[in-house]
Design a protein around this motif. Structure first.
Motif, PDB file in Angstrom:
ATOM      1  N   UNK A   1       0.817  -1.211   0.000  1.00 58.30           N
ATOM      2  CA  UNK A   1       0.000   0.000   0.000  1.00 58.30           C
ATOM      3  C   UNK A   1       0.844   1.251   0.000  1.00 58.30           C
ATOM      4  N   UNK A   2       0.175   2.393  -0.257  1.00 61.16           N
ATOM      5  CA  UNK A   2       0.870   3.671  -0.278  1.00 61.16           C
ATOM      6  C   UNK A   2       1.883   3.799  -1.396  1.00 61.16           C
ATOM      7  N   UNK A   3       1.722   3.002  -2.447  1.00 61.77           N
ATOM      8  CA  UNK A   3       2.663   3.056  -3.568  1.00 61.77           C
ATOM      9  C   UNK A   3       4.005   2.431  -3.253  1.00 61.77           C
ATOM     10  N   UNK A   4       4.036   1.516  -2.248  1.00 67.70           N
ATOM     11  CA  UNK A   4       5.305   0.918  -1.829  1.00 67.70           C
ATOM     12  C   UNK A   4       5.222  -0.608  -1.823  1.00 67.70           C
ATOM     13  N   UNK A   5       6.388  -1.256  -1.822  1.00 70.48           N
ATOM     14  CA  UNK A   5       6.477  -2.712  -1.739  1.00 70.48           C
ATOM     15  C   UNK A   5       7.596  -3.083  -0.773  1.00 70.48           C
ATOM     16  N   UNK A   6       7.559  -4.316  -0.260  1.00 70.51           N
ATOM     17  CA  UNK A   6       8.620  -4.867   0.589  1.00 70.51           C
ATOM     18  C   UNK A   6       9.148  -6.119  -0.089  1.00 70.51           C
ATOM     19  N   UNK A   7      10.474  -6.248  -0.130  1.00 71.67           N
ATOM     20  CA  UNK A   7      11.075  -7.417  -0.750  1.00 71.67           C
ATOM     21  C   UNK A   7      12.505  -7.598  -0.330  1.00 71.67           C
TER      22      UNK A   7
END
Length: 268
Positions: A237-243
């Motif tokens: 969300x919020x235009x973000x990703x986790x990786x």
């Protein structure tokens, strides 16, 4: 008077010469007239004068002139026919050449029009593709839902991923102290009871394909082609990703425009 005057003569009258002839010639009404008298007759034939008349046509100046005019007229008619035939032949050839030229011109014009239409179509598609990519970036970075809107399973998923930030990236690792990209996503979805395939290639086709302009929290992002992706992450969300990015950065949270993904799948 002579005493012999009353005595009839016993001499026969003198006959005209068998070969003597009298020829009279004259022109009457355009004909040559021949009169032959005293024609030769046999000696024993009856003695009578012979008179025969024969007429032969005379070629007058008017007749000769008329014949000459007729010949000239016939020659002129023949010349006119020949000239007309040549003109007709020339016209036919010119007409065929014109038709051929016209057909070639029409064919060339159609080919040019088709080429221009194809170029215009490709240019339009390229412009639309650029506009679409730009729109996707703007939508993802400005109007994507925030992590605070995630509830239920997606909230649990995001919470687990945030707890892994800063951990090391190790190729082939699945946690809990280090992960590779697909190991992290697999571990995260295990927290909500979803068993994902192990590698990124399979994870890129594990769910329903969705557009990057329609992302939801928990969607799996992939880089490369679906079915042959080389990297994965999770949209939070919020235009973000986790990786788990690489061995230098480890597990990080980044905006989408940091490294725009190719596509996304939805498993929630």
């Amino acid at each position: 008077m002579s005493p012999n005057a009353l005595i009839p003569s016993h001499r026969k009258p003198r006959r005209p010469s068998a070969s003597s002839r009298a020829l009279r010639a004259g022109v009457t009404g355009g004909f040559l007239t021949l009169a032959v008298t005293g024609a030769t007759v046999p000696a024993n034939a009856a003695e009578k004068p012979v008179a025969e008349t024969q007429e032969m046509p005379t070629i007058t100046t008017a007749l000769a002139t008329s014949a000459a005019k007729s010949a000239d007229t016939a020659e002129q008619v023949a010349f006119n026919y020949e000239r007309q035939a040549l003109q007709d032949s020339a016209f036919s050839k010119a007409s065929k050449a014109a038709e051929k030229h016209k057909a070639e011109a029409v064919k060339k014009a159609k080919a040019e029009a088709k080429k221009k239409a194809e170029e215009a179509r490709k240019a339009k598609e390229a412009a639309q593709a650029r506009a679409s990519r730009s729109s996707e970036r703007s939508t993802l970075s400005a109007s994507a839902p925030s992590s605070s809107s995630a509830t239920g399973s997606s909230a649990t998923l995001v919470s687990f991923l945030k707890a892994q930030l800063g951990k090391a990236y190790v190729m082939g690792s699945t946690g809990p102290s280090s992960y590779d990209c697909s190991g992290l996503t697999q571990a995260a979805f295990n927290q909500i009871g979803i068993d994902l395939p192990r590698v990124s290639q399979d994870q890129s086709t594990a769910g329903t394909q969705v557009g990057l302009d329609n992302l939801q929290v928990g969607d799996i992002l992939y880089w490369g082609s679906a079915g042959s992706a080389y990297h994965v992450g999770v949209y939070v969300g919020g235009g973000k990703f986790i990786g788990a990015q690489n061995s230098s950065t480890g597990i990080v949270e980044r905006p989408l425009n940091y490294d725009m993904p190719t596509g996304a799948v939805r498993v929630l």
